[in-house]
Design an enzyme around this catalytic site. Structure first.
Site, PDB file in Angstrom:
ATOM      1  NE  ARG A   1      -8.345 -12.135  -0.903  1.00 21.54           N
ATOM      2  CZ  ARG A   1      -7.481 -11.189  -0.897  1.00 21.54           C
ATOM      3  NH1 ARG A   1      -7.760 -10.044   0.180  1.00 21.54           N
ATOM      4  NH2 ARG A   1      -6.477 -10.913  -1.222  1.00 21.54           N
TER       5      ARG A   1
ATOM      6  CG  HIS B   1      -1.632 -12.013  -2.635  1.00 21.98           C
ATOM      7  ND1 HIS B   1      -1.081 -11.059  -1.933  1.00 21.98           N
ATOM      8  CD2 HIS B   1      -2.773 -11.742  -2.785  1.00 21.98           C
ATOM      9  CE1 HIS B   1      -1.882  -9.959  -1.906  1.00 21.98           C
ATOM     10  NE2 HIS B   1      -3.129 -10.524  -2.546  1.00 21.98           N
ATOM     11  NE  ARG B   2      -3.868  -9.730   1.345  1.00 18.10           N
ATOM     12  CZ  ARG B   2      -2.337  -9.423   1.553  1.00 18.10           C
ATOM     13  NH1 ARG B   2      -1.600  -9.771   2.396  1.00 18.10           N
ATOM     14  NH2 ARG B   2      -2.235  -7.957   1.121  1.00 18.10           N
TER      15      ARG B   2
ATOM     16  CE  LYS C   1      -3.261  -8.602  -6.306  1.00 17.24           C
ATOM     17  NZ  LYS C   1      -3.017  -7.238  -5.485  1.00 17.24           N
TER      18      LYS C   1
ATOM     19  NE  ARG D   1      -9.831  -6.628  -6.914  1.00 18.00           N
ATOM     20  CZ  ARG D   1      -8.756  -6.212  -6.366  1.00 18.00           C
ATOM     21  NH1 ARG D   1      -7.513  -6.648  -6.987  1.00 18.00           N
ATOM     22  NH2 ARG D   1      -9.006  -5.678  -5.454  1.00 18.00           N
TER      23      ARG D   1
ATOM     24  CE  LYS E   1     -10.771  -6.486  -0.079  1.00 22.20           C
ATOM     25  NZ  LYS E   1     -10.198  -5.545   0.750  1.00 22.20           N
ATOM     26  CD  GLU E   2      -6.058  -9.671  -4.108  1.00 20.79           C
ATOM     27  OE1 GLU E   2      -7.185  -9.546  -3.879  1.00 20.79           O
ATOM     28  OE2 GLU E   2      -4.991  -9.181  -3.922  1.00 20.79           O
TER      29      GLU E   2
ATOM     30  CB  SER F   1      -1.011  -0.051   1.237  1.00 19.02           C
ATOM     31  OG  SER F   1      -1.710  -0.978   1.134  1.00 19.02           O
TER      32      SER F   1
ATOM     33  N   GLY G   1      -5.015  -3.471  -7.438  1.00 19.22           N
ATOM     34  CA  GLY G   1      -5.940  -2.528  -7.094  1.00 19.22           C
ATOM     35  C   GLY G   1      -5.450  -1.177  -6.660  1.00 19.22           C
TER      36      GLY G   1
ATOM     37  CG  ASP H   1      -5.584  -6.944   2.861  1.00 21.80           C
ATOM     38  OD1 ASP H   1      -6.888  -6.986   2.118  1.00 21.80           O
ATOM     39  OD2 ASP H   1      -4.973  -6.326   2.105  1.00 21.80           O
TER      40      ASP H   1
ATOM     41  CG  ASP I   1      -0.241  -5.925  -6.556  1.00 23.79           C
ATOM     42  OD1 ASP I   1      -0.364  -6.815  -7.603  1.00 23.79           O
ATOM     43  OD2 ASP I   1      -0.969  -5.607  -5.674  1.00 23.79           O
TER      44      ASP I   1
ATOM     45  CG  ASN J   1      -6.039  -9.045  -9.420  1.00 22.92           C
ATOM     46  OD1 ASN J   1      -6.709  -8.264  -9.434  1.00 22.92           O
ATOM     47  ND2 ASN J   1      -6.311 -10.271  -8.852  1.00 22.92           N
TER      48      ASN J   1
END
Ligand code: S3P
Ligand code: PEP
Length: 440
Positions: free
Chosen positions: A353, A394-395, A425, A129, A349-350, A28, A100, A322, A54, A98
């Site tokens: 989720r 990724h998460r 990512k 998205r 999101k990705e 971020s 954001g 997140d 990213d 991807n």
């Protein structure tokens, strides 16, 4: 992206974790700092920038827009030549993966600078998205943005247009990134008049707005805030390079290692974020404390240790969407049923989720229920071995690696992580860092 990843990765049960992890830079903060540096006057030396998909798409986009930047030769250090509120190119084709944090702020900045002929697009999921609330806010104010495929979603084309309104209105209930985007673009609109951005209805993920305001301040721009309802920029403010900008370690990435310590003992220390962090996700450590772990905050580190069962938790996680995914995995080791509330943004999101988390937690033996914006998890007696699908998220990959950990009560499972390359990512070296704290 870069490193070679296998098709899947098998993680064997890990009895104990301990050690120190130097965190990669915050996604971020990295992408905001890159854009602000590009818009400021003068050069900015950025230290500890995140190297990941990213940030690569943001760097490439800035290059396509004519912004000059270079690596200095010191690891993760970049120098960006600010273009002083202008962009050298009026047309470009920008592939934004991807990310954001790239597509949304760039859309607002390019529209605020008068548009031109810009195509902004990304991977398939990016095209699912939403971006409509941001495009509506900009078009209502005079921009000329059109959808090239589906209404409300990228790809978008930004034509020449002039934002001449003094008041903009944006919805904040789908993503806070729309408000972030308008805030960052506001100084590009407010050359001869004040600009006020009004939030329509609810605003989610508020701590990310604090990151935005903080970084804008470090580039010389102050926003006057009326609660979370409106944000005013007084005319004439322009971005000025602070000279050097330092990127904190990523607090969301920290959550995996801190959670590992809460499950499997620790101590684990993450370096790069501490008690003065500007990232909301450091509040994840408060969640660990509530669940029974010991947390120590330093100026530039957080350290967690724990033994015994974790306490189940029932909480609103809107402020840390997140890091809240990591809580869903902690729930596997808790002493009862946990409920994660107010996490509706997970669905856009990705991947979806909430659906992905439910499906994969069930493979491990958990009982899971879900609703539009909540998830309820009852831990299994034993965690099953399982092959986890990661949905190019990724998460999902990072979270489920934690199910290989043994707590004092529960044996960890053998976990196969399918398509582990998705971690690039935000954290290409994640599995190496996870291995480094693992004691078999
Ligand atoms: O502004 C940001 O840097 C982010 C805001 C959050 O998104 P939402 O505002 O869409 O919840 C978060 O999930 C994302 O990873 C990063
Ligand atoms: C939601 C995320 O990413 P993005 O910045 O693309 O929204 C995330 O990193 O969890």
């Amino acid at each position: 992206m870069m490193a070679d990843f296998p098709k899947y990765l098998d993680l064997l049960p890990v009895k104990h974790v301990s050690g120190t992890v130097r965190l990669p830079g915050s996604k971020s903060i990295s992408n905001r700092t890159l854009l602000l540096s590009a818009l400021a006057d003068g050069k900015t030396l950025i230290k500890d920038l995140l190297f990941s998909d990213d940030t690569q798409v943001m760097l490439e986009a800035l290059k396509s827009l004519g912004i000059q930047w270079n690596e200095t030769g010191v690891a993760n250090e970049y120098e960006v030549n600010g273009a002083n509120g202008r962009l050298p190119r009026q047309e470009a084709d920008l592939f934004l993966g991807n990310a954001g944090t790239a597509i949304r702020p760039l859309t607002a900045a390019l529209a605020a600078l008068g548009g031109g002929d810009f195509l902004l697009h990304g991977v398939k999921r990016m095209h699912e998205r939403p971006i409509g609330d941001l495009v509506d806010a900009l078009n209502d104010a005079g921009a000329e943005i059109e959808y090239t495929e589906n209404q409300g979603y990228p790809p978008i084309r930004i034509h020449a247009g002039n934002i001449d309104r003094h008041d903009l209105h944006v919805k904040g209930n789908v993503s806070s990134q729309f408000l972030t985007a308008l805030l960052m673009a506001a100084p590009l609109m407010a050359r001869s008049h004040d600009v006020t951005i009004h939030v329509i209805g609810e605003l989610i993920s508020k701590p990310y707005i604090e990151i935005t305001l903080n970084l804008m301040r470090s580039f010389g721009v102050e926003i006057e805030q009326d609660g979370w309802k409106s944000f005013t920029l007084r005319k004439g403010q322009v971005y000025r390079s602070p000279g050097v900008a330092h990127v904190e370690g990523d607090a969301s990435s920290a959550s995996y290692f801190l959670a590992a310590a809460a499950i499997a003992g620790g101590p684990v220390r993450v370096e790069g974020v501490g008690k003065y962090s500007i990232q909301g996700d450091i509040r994840f450590a408060d969640v660990l404390e509530k669940m029974g772990a010991n947390v120590v905050y330093g100026d530039n580190y957080i350290e967690v240790s724990h033994s015994g069962a974790l306490k189940a938790i029932d909480e609103d996680f809107n402020l840390i969407p997140d890091a809240a995914m990591t809580v869903a995995i902690l729930a596997l080791y808790a002493d009862g049923t946990s409920v994660l509330r107010n996490i509706g943004s997970w669905r856009v999101k990705e991947t979806d989720r909430i659906a992905a988390m439910e499906t994969e937690l069930k493979k491990l033996g958990a009982s899971v229920e879900s609703g539009e914006d909540w998830l309820k998890i009852t831990p299994p007696e034993h965690i099953n071995d399982a092959a986890i699908d990661t949905y190019d998220d990724h998460r999902m990959a990072m979270c489920f690696s934690l199910a290989s950990l043994c707590s004092t009560e529960k044996r960890g499972a053998t976990i196969r992580i399918n398509d582990p390359q998705c971690v690039s990512k935000t954290f290409p070296e994640y599995f190496q860092a996870f291995k480094a704290i693992s004691n078999k």
